[in-house]
Design a protein around this motif. Sequence first.
Motif, mmCIF file in Angstrom:
data_model
loop_
_atom_site.group_PDB
_atom_site.id
_atom_site.type_symbol
_atom_site.label_atom_id
_atom_site.label_comp_id
_atom_site.label_asym_id
_atom_site.label_seq_id
_atom_site.Cartn_x
_atom_site.Cartn_y
_atom_site.Cartn_z
ATOM 1 N N PHE A 105 0.811 -1.228 0.000
ATOM 2 C CA PHE A 105 0.000 0.000 0.000
ATOM 3 C C PHE A 105 0.847 1.282 0.000
ATOM 4 O O PHE A 105 0.641 2.177 -0.812
ATOM 5 C CB PHE A 105 -0.948 -0.013 1.203
ATOM 6 N N GLY A 106 1.818 1.342 0.919
ATOM 7 C CA GLY A 106 2.630 2.554 1.029
ATOM 8 C C GLY A 106 3.434 2.832 -0.236
ATOM 9 O O GLY A 106 3.611 3.987 -0.634
ATOM 10 N N MET A 109 1.094 4.193 -2.889
ATOM 11 C CA MET A 109 0.790 5.610 -2.644
ATOM 12 C C MET A 109 1.940 6.493 -3.113
ATOM 13 O O MET A 109 1.757 7.650 -3.448
ATOM 14 C CB MET A 109 0.535 5.852 -1.151
ATOM 15 N N ARG A 110 3.151 5.925 -3.115
ATOM 16 C CA ARG A 110 4.317 6.684 -3.576
ATOM 17 C C ARG A 110 4.510 6.543 -5.085
ATOM 18 O O ARG A 110 5.518 6.959 -5.629
ATOM 19 C CB ARG A 110 5.574 6.212 -2.836
ATOM 20 N N ARG A 153 4.648 -3.771 6.621
ATOM 21 C CA ARG A 153 3.979 -2.675 5.930
ATOM 22 C C ARG A 153 4.591 -1.336 6.330
ATOM 23 O O ARG A 153 4.700 -0.422 5.515
ATOM 24 C CB ARG A 153 2.482 -2.711 6.276
ATOM 25 N N THR A 157 8.498 0.998 3.083
ATOM 26 C CA THR A 157 8.653 2.277 2.394
ATOM 27 C C THR A 157 9.950 2.983 2.793
ATOM 28 O O THR A 157 10.184 4.108 2.382
ATOM 29 C CB THR A 157 7.476 3.202 2.730
ATOM 30 N N ALA B 177 -3.487 4.478 6.820
ATOM 31 C CA ALA B 177 -3.331 4.873 5.420
ATOM 32 C C ALA B 177 -2.552 6.188 5.325
ATOM 33 O O ALA B 177 -1.654 6.328 4.490
ATOM 34 C CB ALA B 177 -4.694 5.007 4.751
ATOM 35 N N LEU B 180 1.043 5.799 5.795
ATOM 36 C CA LEU B 180 1.661 5.107 4.666
ATOM 37 C C LEU B 180 1.741 6.007 3.431
ATOM 38 O O LEU B 180 2.136 5.554 2.365
ATOM 39 C CB LEU B 180 0.881 3.833 4.341
ATOM 40 N N GLY B 181 1.334 7.271 3.591
ATOM 41 C CA GLY B 181 1.510 8.204 2.489
ATOM 42 C C GLY B 181 0.241 8.554 1.736
ATOM 43 O O GLY B 181 0.301 9.242 0.719
ATOM 44 N N ALA B 182 -0.920 8.077 2.216
ATOM 45 C CA ALA B 182 -2.172 8.377 1.523
ATOM 46 C C ALA B 182 -2.752 9.679 2.052
ATOM 47 O O ALA B 182 -2.912 9.829 3.267
ATOM 48 C CB ALA B 182 -3.174 7.240 1.726
ATOM 49 N N GLN B 186 -7.081 9.799 -1.009
ATOM 50 C CA GLN B 186 -6.583 8.439 -1.261
ATOM 51 C C GLN B 186 -6.991 7.490 -0.138
ATOM 52 O O GLN B 186 -7.356 6.336 -0.393
ATOM 53 C CB GLN B 186 -5.055 8.464 -1.395
#
Lengths: 369, 275
Positions: A105-106, A109-110, A153, A157, B177, B180-182, B186
């Motif tokens: 997920f991370g 998102m990047r 998780r 990243t 989220a 985690l960068g959202a 998002q």
Amino acid sequence: MMISSSDAVGVDLRGVRKWYGAVPAVRDVSLAIRPGEIVSFLGPSGCGKTTTLRMIAGLEHPDAGEIRIGGGLVNDVAPWKRNIGMVFQNYALFPHMSVAENVAFGLAMRREGRAEIDAKVAAAMAQVRLTPLADRRPSQLSGGQRQRVALARAIVTRPSVLLLDEPLAALDRKLREQMQVEIRQLQREVGITTVFVTHDQEEALTLSDRVVVMEAGRVVQTGTPAEVYERPRSRFVSDFIGFTNAVAGRIEAVEGGTATVTMRSGQTIRVPAEAGLAAAQAVDLVVRPEKVELNPPAEARPGRALVSGTLRHSVYTGAVTYHHVDIGAGETLIAMASNGDGHGEAPVLGSPVTLGFRPENMLVFASAV
Amino acid sequence: MAAHDLPAPPLRTVPRGERLLAAYVALVILFLALPVLIVVPLAFSSDVSLTFPPRGVSLRWFANIWARPEFLSAFALSAAVALVATGISMVAGVLAAIAFVRHTFPGRDALLMLFMTPLVFPAIVLAAALALVMTPLGLLRSFWGLALAHVVLTLPYILRTAVATLSEIDRSYQEAAHTLGADRWQAFRHVTLPMLRPGLLAGATFALIISFDEFTVSMFLVGPGVMTLPLEMYNYSEFTLDPTLAAISTVLLALTCLAILIIERLVGLGKQFGG
């Protein structure tokens, strides 16, 4: 490929405060966390440790003070721009995604490329030994496995800072001890600056380079596990970390760095005087049971403080036995004896005994009253 | 020899109370289902009038639906109104649910209650009020007027399931989220919304049925060229009472069963409605 971070950064808190309405949750916390260090916030519930962690994450906004990550002020930086990794107490694994999707997920998102994401996810999963479970749903995992997914998780990243909120609270004792070792190893491998919150003193001592003890929204002591355990700076810290004996006393005299203290039972001991102690002051005397020896042999007695009493009962716990000794005036000191050294013959209950300890192991705190 | 002198049979006997209960339950089920089920054989009747049991079998009433374009256009309009109203309600309902569940603001509870009033308000009062408001706006007897009225009626169903589902979703998922960068959008799109989906689907099913079935409010707002299926059927029944209505009902029954079956397969509807 190994997930690792060569460019660890520090975290600085300066005069950080947070109120919830009229209730102060965190009052004036200042702390410098060094790059690559693993630091624990330890304290009872409501001491502000989780709020402080959430402010570092950006999930709460400080009402005053500065938070810096890698030198840069982040007070007004959104959590998704802070490049952090966080493990939540309930793990917060996304239930509608597979284990691999959670870990990815991370990276998604990047906006990293598919091939890059796959490679990094595979590496992180291998690092926490989850590879065979990639296609499972979080609901199909055990507590320890969920914990490892959450960890994978959070680190995949390559965040600047890893934050853990009571990461092991939901696990049973055996698994908790195993995960403590795993987290420590992983943190060493990755070399990431890590902050975790716990109310379990044993966990804090096991996992941290430094322990930050908090009480009522303030930092009351910061030090290595040995420092906060051996030299607690207050009665609160000594009680919160480890098991202690405490008896009441009164200072008779302070001279040349040594205080003469009379216990309620009338027995007198001489201990190193802490700054700020004066004659006639009421004090608490605190000593760890493992520092107290029951009936020390004659050759070990010189230089020791000695207290006499009557053995009331002995509690056998396997590796060690705790001897409860009545030292008079209704006060009890407990001596811990290892059961591994051969001299197992415990004195008869009710018999007179002598307790010996090094004077520097007796901590003297001004009484709260 | 009297019957009660016989030895008890070796197998378990059903106690009298249990048998009475079973009979009672069967009666209730019959009472609830019979009127619906009686429609099906009537639809296949060859009789001109509604008589039970039918004297012959035919498909002529289904053919009659096709022969009457007003039924088809009314069906299309009802379906379009239901879809548009449900769509608008879903967007508005989810946004409102986020405000109600995730934020505190003055008057929150009162506002939530206000959103729910169409559930308990007499439909006839709402119908008259909406007609009065829509007349000066030029929305009377228009598709959009009808659709907006149905939004008022369906929103409570969506909002209620959305609020209930969102309350069950711990905030930490969204926060995870974020870490985690959202960003907000998002996190909503990839985490919160997928977790809301089962509840939303249940709410949407309710909303579609409520809208498609609506009579009282629609009656005040329809007109020539803008006619919903229930009203078209009512109009038809005023002049002709033949098995055509039973045929339409049978088609709707089949469509409803199909829809529920599909949703059940997708998310497990029973879980969403019951417990």
